[in-house]
Motif scaffolding. Structure first.
Motif, mmCIF file in Angstrom:
data_model
loop_
_atom_site.group_PDB
_atom_site.id
_atom_site.type_symbol
_atom_site.label_atom_id
_atom_site.label_comp_id
_atom_site.label_asym_id
_atom_site.label_seq_id
_atom_site.Cartn_x
_atom_site.Cartn_y
_atom_site.Cartn_z
ATOM 1 N N VAL A 218 0.864 -1.178 0.000
ATOM 2 C CA VAL A 218 0.000 0.000 0.000
ATOM 3 C C VAL A 218 0.901 1.229 0.000
ATOM 4 N N GLY A 219 0.381 2.309 -0.541
ATOM 5 C CA GLY A 219 1.129 3.554 -0.587
ATOM 6 C C GLY A 219 0.871 4.410 0.632
ATOM 7 N N CYS A 220 1.807 5.315 0.890
ATOM 8 C CA CYS A 220 1.656 6.260 1.998
ATOM 9 C C CYS A 220 2.277 7.590 1.618
ATOM 10 N N PRO B 196 5.034 6.283 -3.016
ATOM 11 C CA PRO B 196 4.906 5.916 -4.426
ATOM 12 C C PRO B 196 6.138 6.300 -5.250
ATOM 13 N N LEU B 197 6.565 5.372 -6.092
ATOM 14 C CA LEU B 197 7.754 5.542 -6.930
ATOM 15 C C LEU B 197 7.606 6.703 -7.903
ATOM 16 N N ASP B 198 6.373 6.942 -8.376
ATOM 17 C CA ASP B 198 6.181 7.983 -9.392
ATOM 18 C C ASP B 198 6.195 9.398 -8.820
ATOM 19 N N GLY B 199 6.323 9.526 -7.489
ATOM 20 C CA GLY B 199 6.370 10.852 -6.879
ATOM 21 C C GLY B 199 5.007 11.492 -6.685
ATOM 22 N N GLU B 200 3.966 10.858 -7.183
ATOM 23 C CA GLU B 200 2.614 11.385 -7.011
ATOM 24 C C GLU B 200 2.121 11.027 -5.612
ATOM 25 N N PRO B 201 1.135 11.769 -5.091
ATOM 26 C CA PRO B 201 0.601 11.441 -3.766
ATOM 27 C C PRO B 201 -0.015 10.035 -3.734
ATOM 28 N N ALA B 202 0.145 9.367 -2.616
ATOM 29 C CA ALA B 202 -0.498 8.061 -2.425
ATOM 30 C C ALA B 202 -1.999 8.263 -2.365
ATOM 31 N N SER B 203 -2.742 7.284 -2.867
ATOM 32 C CA SER B 203 -4.198 7.334 -2.771
ATOM 33 C C SER B 203 -4.721 5.927 -2.526
ATOM 34 N N ALA B 204 -5.833 5.848 -1.815
ATOM 35 C CA ALA B 204 -6.458 4.555 -1.518
ATOM 36 C C ALA B 204 -7.355 4.160 -2.686
ATOM 37 N N GLY B 205 -7.334 2.903 -3.054
ATOM 38 C CA GLY B 205 -8.159 2.422 -4.148
ATOM 39 C C GLY B 205 -9.583 2.138 -3.688
#
Length: 135
Positions: A7-9, A59-68
């Motif tokens: 999961v992202g944070c 997240p690797l892409d540098g974008e903010p983490a978001s919950a699916g």
């Protein structure tokens, strides 16, 4: 079945503290993450096991983490007491209640679980599967 779940944070120290609290009552331990060129991460496993692993990443892409929407990670608990302890610890470490601990008879006789959101909004379920015999 699974190698790992991720999961992202947005704040790794905050997320790591949350998951340390949530996963300790379930018998999972944080393990070192060897840098592999990927994003900064924290990881948990069952003692003495290499897999499966649970990771929290920036997240690797540098974008903010978001919950699916419709995504959820469910952790197995050894007892209803462990579900209660994990849920309580998670709430003390920035989690939000999404369904308090209790029997979930529609999922099976002996099923006991709790739902919550981590500090980044990821949906988490902790379940004692009293409906499944461990052979």
């Amino acid at each position: 079945m699974f190698s790992h779940v991720t999961v992202g944070c947005t704040d790794l120290p905050r997320a790591a503290a949350f998951y340390d609290a949530l996963l300790a009552p379930l018998g999972l331990e944080r393990r070192p993450v060897t840098p592999d060129g990927g994003p900064e991460a924290a990881c948990w496993v069952a003692p003495g096991q290499a897999l499966p692993r649970f990771y929290v990443y920036i997240p690797l892409d540098g974008e903010p983490a978001s919950a699916g929407n419709g995504s959820m990670v469910a952790f197995n608990a050894a007892s209803a007491v462990a579900v209660n302890a994990a849920h309580e610890a998670a709430l003390r470490h920035g989690g939000r209640d999404e369904g308090p601990p209790g029997p979930r008879p529609r999922y099976g006789h002996g099923y006991y679980g709790a739902y919550l959101r981590d500090p980044d909004g990821n949906k988490i379920h902790v379940a004692y599967r009293g409906d499944i015999r461990a052979d």
